[in-house]
Motif scaffolding. Sequence first.
Motif, PDB file in Angstrom:
ATOM      1  N   ALA A   1      27.716  -0.298 -17.328  1.00 27.89           N
ATOM      2  CA  ALA A   1      27.265  -1.506 -18.024  1.00 27.89           C
ATOM      3  C   ALA A   1      27.503  -1.380 -19.524  1.00 27.89           C
ATOM      4  CB  ALA A   1      25.782  -1.760 -17.741  1.00 27.89           C
ATOM      5  N   ASP A   2      27.227  -0.211 -20.060  1.00 24.35           N
ATOM      6  CA  ASP A   2      27.443   0.025 -21.494  1.00 24.35           C
ATOM      7  C   ASP A   2      28.918  -0.107 -21.852  1.00 24.35           C
ATOM      8  OD1 ASP A   2      26.486   0.766 -24.115  1.00 24.35           O
ATOM      9  OD2 ASP A   2      27.386   2.747 -23.758  1.00 24.35           O
TER      10      ASP A   2
ATOM     11  N   ALA B   1       0.823  -1.202   0.000  1.00 26.17           N
ATOM     12  CA  ALA B   1       0.000   0.000   0.000  1.00 26.17           C
ATOM     13  C   ALA B   1       0.861   1.258   0.000  1.00 26.17           C
ATOM     14  CB  ALA B   1      -0.917   0.004   1.217  1.00 26.17           C
ATOM     15  N   VAL B   2       2.118   1.124   0.422  1.00 28.79           N
ATOM     16  CA  VAL B   2       3.040   2.261   0.441  1.00 28.79           C
ATOM     17  C   VAL B   2       4.049   2.047  -0.684  1.00 28.79           C
ATOM     18  CG1 VAL B   2       4.768   3.518   1.779  1.00 28.79           C
ATOM     19  CG2 VAL B   2       2.799   2.504   2.934  1.00 28.79           C
ATOM     20  N   ALA B   3       3.900   2.815  -1.756  1.00 26.89           N
ATOM     21  CA  ALA B   3       4.801   2.658  -2.902  1.00 26.89           C
ATOM     22  C   ALA B   3       6.129   3.317  -2.585  1.00 26.89           C
ATOM     23  CB  ALA B   3       4.174   3.286  -4.142  1.00 26.89           C
ATOM     24  N   GLY B   4       7.171   2.526  -2.461  1.00 32.30           N
ATOM     25  CA  GLY B   4       8.506   3.046  -2.201  1.00 32.30           C
ATOM     26  C   GLY B   4       9.406   2.742  -3.376  1.00 32.30           C
ATOM     27  N   ARG B   5      10.399   3.567  -3.527  1.00 30.58           N
ATOM     28  CA  ARG B   5      11.365   3.379  -4.605  1.00 30.58           C
ATOM     29  C   ARG B   5      12.474   2.453  -4.128  1.00 30.58           C
ATOM     30  NH1 ARG B   5      15.018   7.986  -7.636  1.00 30.58           N
ATOM     31  NH2 ARG B   5      16.297   6.517  -8.808  1.00 30.58           N
ATOM     32  N   LEU B   6      12.740   1.411  -4.894  1.00 28.38           N
ATOM     33  CA  LEU B   6      13.872   0.535  -4.620  1.00 28.38           C
ATOM     34  C   LEU B   6      15.133   1.309  -4.986  1.00 28.38           C
ATOM     35  CD1 LEU B   6      15.087  -2.231  -3.894  1.00 28.38           C
ATOM     36  CD2 LEU B   6      14.777  -2.867  -6.303  1.00 28.38           C
ATOM     37  N   LEU B   7      16.012   1.477  -4.011  1.00 25.92           N
ATOM     38  CA  LEU B   7      17.221   2.258  -4.237  1.00 25.92           C
ATOM     39  C   LEU B   7      18.333   1.390  -4.822  1.00 25.92           C
ATOM     40  CD1 LEU B   7      17.080   4.363  -0.962  1.00 25.92           C
ATOM     41  CD2 LEU B   7      16.573   5.133  -3.289  1.00 25.92           C
ATOM     42  N   PRO B   8      19.306   2.004  -5.505  1.00 28.63           N
ATOM     43  CA  PRO B   8      20.364   1.232  -6.167  1.00 28.63           C
ATOM     44  C   PRO B   8      21.484   0.780  -5.222  1.00 28.63           C
ATOM     45  CG  PRO B   8      20.633   3.549  -6.692  1.00 28.63           C
ATOM     46  CD  PRO B   8      19.357   3.417  -5.887  1.00 28.63           C
ATOM     47  N   TRP B   9      21.198   0.703  -3.941  1.00 30.51           N
ATOM     48  CA  TRP B   9      22.162   0.184  -2.984  1.00 30.51           C
ATOM     49  C   TRP B   9      21.406  -0.638  -1.958  1.00 30.51           C
ATOM     50  CZ3 TRP B   9      21.503   5.583  -3.522  1.00 30.51           C
ATOM     51  CH2 TRP B   9      20.709   6.188  -2.544  1.00 30.51           C
TER      52      TRP B   9
ATOM     53  N   LEU C   1      30.635  -8.570 -15.478  1.00 30.54           N
ATOM     54  CA  LEU C   1      29.352  -8.631 -16.184  1.00 30.54           C
ATOM     55  C   LEU C   1      28.236  -9.038 -15.224  1.00 30.54           C
ATOM     56  CD1 LEU C   1      30.403 -10.269 -19.565  1.00 30.54           C
ATOM     57  CD2 LEU C   1      29.451  -7.981 -19.273  1.00 30.54           C
ATOM     58  N   SER C   2      28.535  -9.976 -14.340  1.00 31.44           N
ATOM     59  CA  SER C   2      27.544 -10.415 -13.355  1.00 31.44           C
ATOM     60  C   SER C   2      27.153  -9.272 -12.425  1.00 31.44           C
ATOM     61  CB  SER C   2      28.111 -11.591 -12.555  1.00 31.44           C
ATOM     62  OG  SER C   2      27.211 -11.998 -11.571  1.00 31.44           O
ATOM     63  N   GLU C   3      28.137  -8.532 -11.937  1.00 27.52           N
ATOM     64  CA  GLU C   3      27.857  -7.380 -11.069  1.00 27.52           C
ATOM     65  C   GLU C   3      27.024  -6.339 -11.802  1.00 27.52           C
ATOM     66  OE1 GLU C   3      31.729  -6.017 -10.008  1.00 27.52           O
ATOM     67  OE2 GLU C   3      32.095  -7.683  -8.633  1.00 27.52           O
ATOM     68  N   SER C   4      27.407  -6.084 -13.043  1.00 26.51           N
ATOM     69  CA  SER C   4      26.710  -5.073 -13.827  1.00 26.51           C
ATOM     70  C   SER C   4      25.278  -5.497 -14.128  1.00 26.51           C
ATOM     71  CB  SER C   4      27.472  -4.820 -15.130  1.00 26.51           C
ATOM     72  OG  SER C   4      26.869  -3.809 -15.864  1.00 26.51           O
ATOM     73  N   LEU C   5      25.091  -6.752 -14.460  1.00 23.80           N
ATOM     74  CA  LEU C   5      23.750  -7.259 -14.735  1.00 23.80           C
ATOM     75  C   LEU C   5      22.870  -7.163 -13.492  1.00 23.80           C
ATOM     76  CD1 LEU C   5      21.823  -8.542 -16.738  1.00 23.80           C
ATOM     77  CD2 LEU C   5      22.764 -10.770 -16.112  1.00 23.80           C
TER      78      LEU C   5
ATOM     79  N   SER D   1      16.540  10.925  -3.712  1.00 24.70           N
ATOM     80  CA  SER D   1      16.041  10.545  -5.041  1.00 24.70           C
ATOM     81  C   SER D   1      17.013  10.989  -6.132  1.00 24.70           C
ATOM     82  CB  SER D   1      14.666  11.161  -5.306  1.00 24.70           C
ATOM     83  OG  SER D   1      13.693  10.552  -4.499  1.00 24.70           O
ATOM     84  N   ARG D   2      17.525  12.206  -6.012  1.00 26.96           N
ATOM     85  CA  ARG D   2      18.479  12.710  -7.011  1.00 26.96           C
ATOM     86  C   ARG D   2      19.782  11.914  -6.966  1.00 26.96           C
ATOM     87  NH1 ARG D   2      16.505  17.506  -4.940  1.00 26.96           N
ATOM     88  NH2 ARG D   2      18.467  17.919  -3.840  1.00 26.96           N
ATOM     89  N   LEU D   3      20.238  11.571  -5.763  1.00 27.52           N
ATOM     90  CA  LEU D   3      21.435  10.758  -5.615  1.00 27.52           C
ATOM     91  C   LEU D   3      21.233   9.383  -6.247  1.00 27.52           C
ATOM     92  CD1 LEU D   3      24.280  10.394  -4.435  1.00 27.52           C
ATOM     93  CD2 LEU D   3      23.192   9.647  -2.302  1.00 27.52           C
ATOM     94  N   ALA D   4      20.072   8.780  -6.002  1.00 27.51           N
ATOM     95  CA  ALA D   4      19.765   7.473  -6.594  1.00 27.51           C
ATOM     96  C   ALA D   4      19.741   7.570  -8.121  1.00 27.51           C
ATOM     97  CB  ALA D   4      18.430   6.951  -6.065  1.00 27.51           C
ATOM     98  N   ASP D   5      19.168   8.641  -8.664  1.00 23.33           N
ATOM     99  CA  ASP D   5      19.160   8.843 -10.119  1.00 23.33           C
ATOM    100  C   ASP D   5      20.582   8.908 -10.667  1.00 23.33           C
ATOM    101  OD1 ASP D   5      16.375   8.954 -10.180  1.00 23.33           O
ATOM    102  OD2 ASP D   5      16.302  11.156 -10.193  1.00 23.33           O
ATOM    103  N   GLU D   6      21.450   9.651  -9.987  1.00 20.80           N
ATOM    104  CA  GLU D   6      22.838   9.789 -10.428  1.00 20.80           C
ATOM    105  C   GLU D   6      23.570   8.453 -10.380  1.00 20.80           C
ATOM    106  OE1 GLU D   6      24.750  12.901  -8.186  1.00 20.80           O
ATOM    107  OE2 GLU D   6      23.209  14.362  -8.734  1.00 20.80           O
ATOM    108  N   ILE D   7      23.370   7.700  -9.314  1.00 19.46           N
ATOM    109  CA  ILE D   7      24.023   6.393  -9.196  1.00 19.46           C
ATOM    110  C   ILE D   7      23.518   5.446 -10.276  1.00 19.46           C
ATOM    111  CG2 ILE D   7      24.223   4.338  -7.721  1.00 19.46           C
ATOM    112  CD1 ILE D   7      24.408   6.295  -5.340  1.00 19.46           C
ATOM    113  N   GLU D   8      22.224   5.450 -10.556  1.00 25.12           N
ATOM    114  CA  GLU D   8      21.679   4.608 -11.618  1.00 25.12           C
ATOM    115  C   GLU D   8      22.280   4.989 -12.970  1.00 25.12           C
ATOM    116  OE1 GLU D   8      17.431   4.907 -11.365  1.00 25.12           O
ATOM    117  OE2 GLU D   8      17.308   3.446  -9.736  1.00 25.12           O
TER     118      GLU D   8
END
Length: 102
Positions: free
Chosen positions: A50-51, A9-17, A78-82, A36-43
Amino acid sequence: MTGEARDPAVAGRLLPWTGADGGPCYLVGDGTGYVSRLADEIEDVQIDMADRLLGHAAELLAERRVASAELHYLARRLSESLRDVRRIAESRGGRLAHRPRP
């Protein structure tokens, strides 16, 4: 916010860490704050890495003679990046699923 269980019921953003316990971290908010901005930058960095790694993999695999240690190192990266890119996709997909419809 960390932990395995999450209230749908509480939509939370999964963070990249992950949290200190290795579990997922979620952020509940409007998506405009510092975290949120930090998470965007890390993503963005993770996707760029990955590229670049895919380009390196293509070059390495085009070589006729590649040491097993090089292939092992490539496979680990590659595994870490995936794993990172899968987490980004899961996070973004989750946010799309919980977006209010007009």
